[in-house]
Design a protein around this motif. Structure first.
Motif, PDB file in Angstrom:
ATOM      1  N   ALA A  30     -24.164 -42.809 -75.718  1.00  0.00           N
ATOM      2  CA  ALA A  30     -22.732 -42.738 -76.011  1.00  0.00           C
ATOM      3  C   ALA A  30     -21.919 -42.528 -74.734  1.00  0.00           C
ATOM      4  O   ALA A  30     -20.861 -43.138 -74.557  1.00  0.00           O
ATOM      5  CB  ALA A  30     -22.457 -41.617 -77.014  1.00  0.00           C
ATOM      6  N   LEU A  31     -22.424 -41.680 -73.842  1.00  0.00           N
ATOM      7  CA  LEU A  31     -21.738 -41.429 -72.578  1.00  0.00           C
ATOM      8  C   LEU A  31     -21.666 -42.707 -71.746  1.00  0.00           C
ATOM      9  O   LEU A  31     -20.625 -43.018 -71.159  1.00  0.00           O
ATOM     10  CB  LEU A  31     -22.472 -40.318 -71.814  1.00  0.00           C
ATOM     11  CG  LEU A  31     -21.848 -39.870 -70.506  1.00  0.00           C
ATOM     12  CD1 LEU A  31     -21.980 -38.359 -70.380  1.00  0.00           C
ATOM     13  CD2 LEU A  31     -22.528 -40.531 -69.339  1.00  0.00           C
ATOM     14  N   LEU A  32     -22.743 -43.450 -71.700  1.00  0.00           N
ATOM     15  CA  LEU A  32     -22.744 -44.715 -70.952  1.00  0.00           C
ATOM     16  C   LEU A  32     -21.719 -45.689 -71.522  1.00  0.00           C
ATOM     17  O   LEU A  32     -20.998 -46.350 -70.768  1.00  0.00           O
ATOM     18  CB  LEU A  32     -24.141 -45.342 -70.971  1.00  0.00           C
ATOM     19  CG  LEU A  32     -25.181 -44.660 -70.099  1.00  0.00           C
ATOM     20  CD1 LEU A  32     -26.587 -45.174 -70.443  1.00  0.00           C
ATOM     21  CD2 LEU A  32     -24.880 -44.882 -68.626  1.00  0.00           C
ATOM     22  N   ARG A  33     -21.647 -45.755 -72.838  1.00  0.00           N
ATOM     23  CA  ARG A  33     -20.679 -46.657 -73.467  1.00  0.00           C
ATOM     24  C   ARG A  33     -19.247 -46.200 -73.214  1.00  0.00           C
ATOM     25  O   ARG A  33     -18.380 -47.005 -72.889  1.00  0.00           O
ATOM     26  CB  ARG A  33     -20.943 -46.750 -74.965  1.00  0.00           C
ATOM     27  CG  ARG A  33     -22.150 -47.552 -75.312  1.00  0.00           C
ATOM     28  CD  ARG A  33     -22.251 -47.782 -76.812  1.00  0.00           C
ATOM     29  NE  ARG A  33     -23.429 -48.576 -77.112  1.00  0.00           N
ATOM     30  CZ  ARG A  33     -24.376 -48.194 -77.946  1.00  0.00           C
ATOM     31  NH1 ARG A  33     -24.277 -47.048 -78.588  1.00  0.00           N
ATOM     32  NH2 ARG A  33     -25.422 -48.970 -78.156  1.00  0.00           N
ATOM     33  N   ALA A  34     -18.993 -44.919 -73.375  1.00  0.00           N
ATOM     34  CA  ALA A  34     -17.631 -44.391 -73.289  1.00  0.00           C
ATOM     35  C   ALA A  34     -17.107 -44.315 -71.862  1.00  0.00           C
ATOM     36  O   ALA A  34     -15.903 -44.438 -71.630  1.00  0.00           O
ATOM     37  CB  ALA A  34     -17.571 -43.012 -73.940  1.00  0.00           C
ATOM     38  N   ARG A  35     -17.992 -44.098 -70.905  1.00  0.00           N
ATOM     39  CA  ARG A  35     -17.539 -43.824 -69.541  1.00  0.00           C
ATOM     40  C   ARG A  35     -18.106 -44.802 -68.523  1.00  0.00           C
ATOM     41  O   ARG A  35     -18.172 -44.494 -67.330  1.00  0.00           O
ATOM     42  CB  ARG A  35     -17.913 -42.393 -69.171  1.00  0.00           C
ATOM     43  CG  ARG A  35     -17.213 -41.361 -70.046  1.00  0.00           C
ATOM     44  CD  ARG A  35     -17.633 -39.946 -69.773  1.00  0.00           C
ATOM     45  NE  ARG A  35     -17.435 -39.558 -68.394  1.00  0.00           N
ATOM     46  CZ  ARG A  35     -17.875 -38.403 -67.876  1.00  0.00           C
ATOM     47  NH1 ARG A  35     -18.498 -37.528 -68.636  1.00  0.00           N
ATOM     48  NH2 ARG A  35     -17.678 -38.121 -66.611  1.00  0.00           N
TER      49      ARG A  35
END
Length: 98
Positions: A30-35
């Protein structure tokens, strides 16, 4: 090399990791997708302005593809480790830092 002093036993650390690593992995995705844009910029800064070229020159460009994949996997595994800690805190299994 000795072991640093610990407030949480090694067995408990291992148990916390085993219990929360999968959720930490989901958070990493999720962090990779969001940021992603921010992380790309951070990667650029680290590679070309603060760490990479100053310590390694261009050596990374000449590593085998398999070695690069292994090193990327190791970095991602470290991220899972780091992220399991806030997950454990949120579940009440680890206190907040002092």
């Amino acid at each position: 090399m000795g072991t640093a002093p610990m407030r949480i036993s090694l067995d408990e650390q291992r148990a916390l990791y085993r219990q929360h690593a999968a959720e930490a992995g989901d958070r990493l995705v999720a962090l990779l997708r969001a940021r992603l844009d921010e992380l790309v910029e951070l990667g650029f800064e680290r590679a070309f302005e603060t760490v990479g070229v100053h310590e390694y020159g261009d050596a990374t460009y000449w590593k085998a593809t398999e070695q690069l994949a292994d090193e990327a996997a190791a970095e991602l595994a470290d991220a899972v480790f780091y992220l399991h800690i806030p997950v454990a805190r949120e579940h009440g299994d680890l206190p907040a830092p002092d």
